[in-house]
Scaffold this active site. Structure first.
Site, PDB file in Angstrom:
ATOM      1  N   LEU A 173      44.508  22.408 -23.484  1.00 54.94           N
ATOM      2  CA  LEU A 173      44.657  23.091 -22.204  1.00 54.94           C
ATOM      3  C   LEU A 173      43.330  23.116 -21.462  1.00 54.94           C
ATOM      4  O   LEU A 173      42.269  23.232 -22.073  1.00 54.94           O
ATOM      5  CB  LEU A 173      45.111  24.539 -22.403  1.00 54.94           C
ATOM      6  CG  LEU A 173      46.613  24.840 -22.430  1.00 54.94           C
ATOM      7  CD1 LEU A 173      47.264  24.159 -23.615  1.00 54.94           C
ATOM      8  CD2 LEU A 173      46.846  26.345 -22.496  1.00 54.94           C
ATOM      9  N   CYS A 231      37.418  18.965 -27.409  1.00 54.92           N
ATOM     10  CA  CYS A 231      37.343  20.307 -26.847  1.00 54.92           C
ATOM     11  C   CYS A 231      36.101  21.064 -27.317  1.00 54.92           C
ATOM     12  O   CYS A 231      36.048  22.291 -27.269  1.00 54.92           O
ATOM     13  CB  CYS A 231      38.603  21.111 -27.158  1.00 54.92           C
ATOM     14  SG  CYS A 231      40.131  20.279 -26.649  1.00 54.92           S
TER      15      CYS A 231
END
Length: 219
Positions: free
Chosen positions: A139, A169
């Site tokens: 996300l 990430c």
């Protein structure tokens, strides 16, 4: 219930920069009356670096381009077989906080994977969706004018090796996985449709219209 209208646009496979430019153009010119939109797309191979991304998380530079983004988070990889869902929503109108939106995105993915018999979960310390200690969905969001940009990236049936060149990430040693590893007959189109249905339902839209995405609409 407040009337909520949504346009879902199917974009096929597009260059990252094309969609990046278009979502900013859409956000810049939208008004309080503009319908919210969700864009479904896949990208050609590219690494994207988050707004506060640290260059050291690209461990092994290679032929895949790296592009700067203004989303949150660190570096990640996009490529064919990964479903991207961009959420262009008026959060104030929806009465949604950023934390609420993250939860809705994660839960929509978790529910979609459950339909395939895949047990997925979210983590409080690291946004995204995980299966068997590996990350299956990333996300990244940005908020402008009270509206959201960017969204989620669900690995369905893709080449995962480019993730080996980065700390995904920003997490060193984080293992990435995909739907195909748990559901060999994974069909990107069907999974994408289920995800869009789950997401729009959780956001309580009462009117939904599907359209094809065209760059000409955002020039």
């Amino acid at each position: 219930m407040q009337h909520r209208s949504l346009i879902i646009r199917q974009a096929g496979i597009q260059p990252y920069q094309t969609m990046y430019t278009a979502m900013h153009a859409f956000t810049d010119r939208r008004t309080k009356e503009s319908c919210d939109e969700i864009w479904s797309v896949q990208h050609y191979a590219i690494y994207t670096q988050g707004q506060a991304g640290k260059p050291e998380h690209l461990i092994t530079p290679n032929s895949i381009p790296v592009i700067q983004s203004d989303r949150g988070g660190q570096i990640t990889y996009h490529g064919p077989g990964q479903q991207i869902i961009y959420v262009l929503l008026d959060l104030k109108r929806l009465n949604l906080s950023v934390r609420n939106l993250v939860t809705v995105l994660e839960d929509s993915v978790i529910d979609t994977l459950a339909l395939l018999g895949i047990e997925a979960y979210s983590r409080q310390d690291a946004p995204g969706v995980y299966v068997a200690q590996a990350k299956i969905c990333s996300l990244g969001l940005r908020i402008r004018k009270g509206c959201s940009l960017h969204g989620l990236a669900l690995n369905i049936d893709m080449e995962l090796s480019p993730f080996d060149a980065i700390n995904p990430c920003g997490y060193a040693g984080l293992k990435m996985t995909q739907v195909r590893a748990f559901y060999p007959s994974a069909n990107s189109a069907n999974i994408s449709q289920s995800l869009l249905e789950n997401l729009s339902k959780k956001l309580n839209y009462s009117y939904i219209k599907y359209k094809n995405w065209s760059s000409a609409d955002y020039d």
